[in-house]
Design an enzyme around this catalytic site. Sequence first.
Site, short mmCIF file in Angstrom:
data_model
loop_
_atom_site.label_atom_id
_atom_site.label_comp_id
_atom_site.label_asym_id
_atom_site.label_seq_id
_atom_site.Cartn_x
_atom_site.Cartn_y
_atom_site.Cartn_z
N GLU A 1 96.73 24.83 -19.70
CA GLU A 1 97.05 26.25 -19.52
C GLU A 1 96.06 27.10 -20.32
OE1 GLU A 1 98.04 28.70 -18.02
OE2 GLU A 1 100.20 28.98 -18.27
N ASP A 2 95.83 28.31 -19.86
CA ASP A 2 94.88 29.17 -20.56
C ASP A 2 95.46 29.74 -21.85
OD1 ASP A 2 96.67 30.83 -19.22
OD2 ASP A 2 95.14 32.01 -18.20
N PHE B 1 94.93 41.54 -26.39
CA PHE B 1 94.75 41.17 -24.99
C PHE B 1 93.34 40.65 -24.81
CE2 PHE B 1 94.27 41.22 -20.47
CZ PHE B 1 95.51 40.75 -20.04
N ARG C 1 86.78 37.05 -15.61
CA ARG C 1 86.94 35.59 -15.71
C ARG C 1 85.62 34.87 -15.96
NH1 ARG C 1 92.18 34.34 -14.02
NH2 ARG C 1 93.02 35.57 -12.30
N LYS D 1 94.93 30.76 -12.12
CA LYS D 1 93.51 30.49 -12.07
C LYS D 1 92.93 30.38 -13.46
CE LYS D 1 93.34 33.69 -8.19
NZ LYS D 1 92.98 35.06 -7.82
N ASP E 1 101.82 33.10 -24.33
CA ASP E 1 102.17 34.39 -24.90
C ASP E 1 103.65 34.36 -25.29
OD1 ASP E 1 101.51 37.15 -25.42
OD2 ASP E 1 102.37 37.73 -23.50
P1 IMP Z 1 103.92 34.02 -21.02
O1 IMP Z 1 104.92 33.56 -20.01
O2 IMP Z 1 104.33 35.33 -21.62
O3 IMP Z 1 103.61 33.00 -22.07
O4 IMP Z 1 102.65 34.39 -20.19
C1 IMP Z 1 101.54 33.60 -20.13
C2 IMP Z 1 100.63 34.15 -19.06
O5 IMP Z 1 100.39 35.56 -19.21
C3 IMP Z 1 99.28 33.49 -19.21
O6 IMP Z 1 99.21 32.30 -18.48
C4 IMP Z 1 98.35 34.57 -18.72
O7 IMP Z 1 98.23 34.48 -17.32
C5 IMP Z 1 99.02 35.86 -19.07
N1 IMP Z 1 98.50 36.40 -20.35
C6 IMP Z 1 99.17 36.53 -21.52
N2 IMP Z 1 98.41 37.07 -22.48
C7 IMP Z 1 97.20 37.28 -21.91
C8 IMP Z 1 95.95 37.80 -22.41
O8 IMP Z 1 95.78 38.19 -23.58
N3 IMP Z 1 94.93 37.86 -21.51
C9 IMP Z 1 95.05 37.44 -20.22
N4 IMP Z 1 96.19 36.94 -19.72
C10 IMP Z 1 97.26 36.87 -20.56
MG MG Z 2 98.09 31.33 -17.10
#
Ligand code: IMP
Ligand code: MG
Length: 173
Positions: free
Chosen positions: A97-98, A150, A163, A41, A101
Amino acid sequence: MTLPPILLSREQVEQRVAALGAQIARDHASTGSLHLVCVLKGAFLFLADLIRSIDVPVTIDFLALSSYAAGTTSTGEVKLLKDLDVALDGRHVIIVEDIVDTGLTLSYLQEILRARGPKSLATACLLSKPSRRQVDVQLDYVGFTIEDRFVVGYGLDYAEQYRHLPYIGVLDE
Ligand code: IMP
Ligand code: MG
Protein backbone atom coordinates in the site's frame (compact mmCIF):
# COMPACT_ATOMS: atom_id res chain seq x y z
CA MET A 1 2.75 23.55 -12.65
CA THR A 2 5.16 24.32 -9.81
CA LEU A 3 6.81 21.30 -8.27
CA PRO A 4 5.94 20.44 -4.65
CA PRO A 5 8.84 20.83 -2.20
CA ILE A 6 10.72 17.67 -1.32
CA LEU A 7 9.87 15.80 1.85
CA LEU A 8 11.72 12.60 0.97
CA SER A 9 14.23 12.66 -1.85
CA ARG A 10 14.50 10.15 -4.66
CA GLU A 11 17.66 8.75 -3.03
CA GLN A 12 16.02 8.44 0.40
CA VAL A 13 13.06 6.60 -1.11
CA GLU A 14 15.27 4.32 -3.22
CA GLN A 15 17.44 3.35 -0.25
CA ARG A 16 14.55 2.74 2.10
CA VAL A 17 12.55 0.69 -0.41
CA ALA A 18 15.62 -1.43 -1.19
CA ALA A 19 16.10 -2.07 2.54
CA LEU A 20 12.45 -3.06 2.94
CA GLY A 21 12.73 -5.46 0.02
CA ALA A 22 15.82 -7.05 1.53
CA GLN A 23 14.04 -7.39 4.88
CA ILE A 24 10.98 -8.97 3.26
CA ALA A 25 13.24 -11.41 1.39
CA ARG A 26 15.05 -12.36 4.63
CA ASP A 27 11.76 -12.87 6.46
CA HIS A 28 10.50 -15.11 3.66
CA ALA A 29 13.70 -16.97 2.80
CA SER A 30 12.20 -20.31 3.83
CA THR A 31 8.46 -19.77 3.42
CA GLY A 32 8.17 -19.87 -0.37
CA SER A 33 5.17 -18.68 -2.42
CA LEU A 34 5.63 -15.03 -1.51
CA HIS A 35 2.77 -13.14 -3.17
CA LEU A 36 2.56 -9.35 -3.28
CA VAL A 37 -0.81 -7.67 -3.66
CA CYS A 38 -0.47 -4.11 -4.95
CA VAL A 39 -3.21 -1.61 -4.13
CA LEU A 40 -3.75 0.52 -7.25
CA LYS A 41 -3.00 3.08 -8.23
CA GLY A 42 -0.85 4.70 -5.57
CA ALA A 43 1.41 1.74 -4.79
CA PHE A 44 2.46 0.87 -8.33
CA LEU A 45 5.92 2.46 -8.20
CA PHE A 46 6.53 1.20 -4.67
CA LEU A 47 5.73 -2.34 -5.83
CA ALA A 48 7.89 -1.99 -8.93
CA ASP A 49 10.94 -0.96 -6.91
CA LEU A 50 10.22 -3.27 -3.98
CA ILE A 51 10.12 -6.50 -6.01
CA ARG A 52 13.48 -5.68 -7.58
CA SER A 53 15.03 -5.86 -4.12
CA ILE A 54 13.38 -9.16 -3.22
CA ASP A 55 15.71 -11.99 -4.15
CA VAL A 56 13.38 -14.87 -3.35
CA PRO A 57 10.68 -16.17 -5.73
CA VAL A 58 7.78 -13.75 -5.75
CA THR A 59 4.52 -13.35 -7.64
CA ILE A 60 2.38 -10.23 -7.90
CA ASP A 61 -1.26 -9.30 -8.33
CA PHE A 62 -3.24 -6.07 -8.33
CA LEU A 63 -6.49 -4.77 -6.94
CA ALA A 64 -8.18 -1.39 -6.96
CA LEU A 65 -10.48 0.02 -4.31
CA SER A 66 -13.17 2.63 -4.51
CA SER A 67 -12.16 5.79 -2.74
CA TYR A 68 -14.67 7.65 -0.66
CA ALA A 69 -14.07 11.33 -0.03
CA ALA A 70 -13.34 12.19 3.59
CA GLY A 71 -16.54 12.39 5.59
CA THR A 72 -18.68 10.25 3.33
CA THR A 73 -18.08 7.13 5.37
CA SER A 74 -17.17 6.43 8.95
CA THR A 75 -16.76 2.70 8.54
CA GLY A 76 -13.99 2.72 5.95
CA GLU A 77 -16.04 0.26 3.97
CA VAL A 78 -14.47 0.03 0.55
CA LYS A 79 -15.61 -1.51 -2.70
CA LEU A 80 -13.34 -3.56 -4.90
CA LEU A 81 -13.20 -1.80 -8.27
CA LYS A 82 -10.77 -4.37 -9.61
CA ASP A 83 -10.38 -7.72 -7.92
CA LEU A 84 -7.34 -9.97 -7.86
CA ASP A 85 -6.72 -12.39 -10.72
CA VAL A 86 -5.74 -15.37 -8.57
CA ALA A 87 -6.92 -16.90 -5.29
CA LEU A 88 -4.95 -16.33 -2.08
CA ASP A 89 -5.45 -19.64 -0.30
CA GLY A 90 -2.18 -21.31 0.61
CA ARG A 91 -0.09 -18.24 -0.23
CA HIS A 92 2.06 -16.01 1.93
CA VAL A 93 0.54 -12.65 1.04
CA ILE A 94 1.89 -9.16 1.55
CA ILE A 95 -0.39 -6.20 0.87
CA VAL A 96 1.60 -3.38 -0.75
CA GLU A 97 0.00 0.00 0.00
CA ASP A 98 1.17 3.56 -0.60
CA ILE A 99 0.10 5.32 2.57
CA VAL A 100 -1.85 4.59 5.73
CA ASP A 101 -3.75 7.58 7.07
CA THR A 102 -6.81 6.84 9.22
CA GLY A 103 -6.20 3.13 8.64
CA LEU A 104 -9.84 2.53 7.71
CA THR A 105 -9.16 1.50 4.11
CA LEU A 106 -6.39 -0.89 5.02
CA SER A 107 -8.16 -2.53 7.95
CA TYR A 108 -11.15 -3.21 5.73
CA LEU A 109 -8.92 -4.60 2.99
CA GLN A 110 -7.09 -6.84 5.46
CA GLU A 111 -10.46 -8.22 6.57
CA ILE A 112 -11.52 -8.98 2.99
CA LEU A 113 -8.24 -10.69 2.12
CA ARG A 114 -7.92 -12.62 5.38
CA ALA A 115 -11.31 -14.16 4.64
CA ARG A 116 -9.79 -15.68 1.50
CA GLY A 117 -7.56 -17.98 3.52
CA PRO A 118 -3.96 -16.98 2.83
CA LYS A 119 -1.31 -18.93 4.79
CA SER A 120 -0.18 -15.58 6.15
CA LEU A 121 -1.12 -11.97 5.58
CA ALA A 122 1.26 -9.08 6.16
CA THR A 123 1.24 -5.44 5.08
CA ALA A 124 3.96 -3.24 3.65
CA CYS A 125 3.26 0.47 3.33
CA LEU A 126 5.60 3.12 2.04
CA LEU A 127 4.29 5.86 4.31
CA SER A 128 2.39 6.00 7.58
CA LYS A 129 0.76 8.97 9.32
CA PRO A 130 0.20 7.58 12.83
CA SER A 131 -1.20 10.85 14.20
CA ARG A 132 -4.22 10.45 11.90
CA ARG A 133 -5.06 6.87 12.85
CA GLN A 134 -8.70 6.04 13.68
CA VAL A 135 -8.30 2.27 13.83
CA ASP A 136 -5.38 0.26 15.12
CA VAL A 137 -4.23 -1.49 11.99
CA GLN A 138 -1.27 -3.88 11.80
CA LEU A 139 1.68 -2.74 9.68
CA ASP A 140 4.55 -5.19 9.27
CA TYR A 141 6.81 -3.14 7.00
CA VAL A 142 6.79 0.67 7.02
CA GLY A 143 8.96 2.80 4.76
CA PHE A 144 8.66 6.13 6.52
CA THR A 145 6.60 7.49 9.38
CA ILE A 146 5.57 11.05 8.56
CA GLU A 147 3.74 13.98 10.15
CA ASP A 148 0.23 14.93 9.14
CA ARG A 149 1.09 16.44 5.76
CA PHE A 150 -0.54 15.87 2.40
CA VAL A 151 2.08 14.19 0.26
CA VAL A 152 2.29 13.42 -3.45
CA GLY A 153 4.71 11.83 -5.87
CA TYR A 154 6.26 8.37 -6.31
CA GLY A 155 2.80 7.03 -7.16
CA LEU A 156 0.75 9.19 -4.81
CA ASP A 157 -1.63 11.70 -6.30
CA TYR A 158 -3.70 14.76 -5.71
CA ALA A 159 -6.64 14.64 -8.17
CA GLU A 160 -4.64 12.16 -10.29
CA GLN A 161 -1.72 14.58 -10.62
CA TYR A 162 1.88 14.26 -9.41
CA ARG A 163 2.14 10.45 -9.51
CA HIS A 164 5.16 10.69 -11.82
CA LEU A 165 7.37 12.66 -9.43
CA PRO A 166 10.45 10.58 -8.53
CA TYR A 167 10.36 11.89 -4.94
CA ILE A 168 7.78 12.43 -2.17
CA GLY A 169 6.70 16.07 -2.06
CA VAL A 170 4.45 18.10 0.23
CA LEU A 171 1.38 19.79 -1.16
CA ASP A 172 -0.11 21.42 1.91
CA GLU A 173 2.27 24.33 2.32
P1 IMP B 1 -7.09 5.82 5.06
O1 IMP B 1 -8.23 4.88 4.89
O2 IMP B 1 -7.53 7.08 5.75
O3 IMP B 1 -5.91 5.21 5.75
O4 IMP B 1 -6.73 6.30 3.62
C1 IMP B 1 -5.65 5.84 2.92
C2 IMP B 1 -5.76 6.33 1.51
O5 IMP B 1 -5.99 7.74 1.43
C3 IMP B 1 -4.43 6.11 0.83
O6 IMP B 1 -4.35 4.83 0.25
C4 IMP B 1 -4.38 7.24 -0.16
O7 IMP B 1 -5.04 6.84 -1.35
C5 IMP B 1 -5.15 8.35 0.48
N1 IMP B 1 -4.24 9.31 1.16
C6 IMP B 1 -4.14 9.53 2.49
N2 IMP B 1 -3.22 10.47 2.76
C7 IMP B 1 -2.70 10.84 1.58
C8 IMP B 1 -1.68 11.79 1.20
O8 IMP B 1 -1.04 12.48 2.01
N3 IMP B 1 -1.44 11.89 -0.14
C9 IMP B 1 -2.10 11.15 -1.08
N4 IMP B 1 -3.05 10.25 -0.76
C10 IMP B 1 -3.36 10.11 0.55
MG1 MG C 1 -3.93 3.88 -1.49
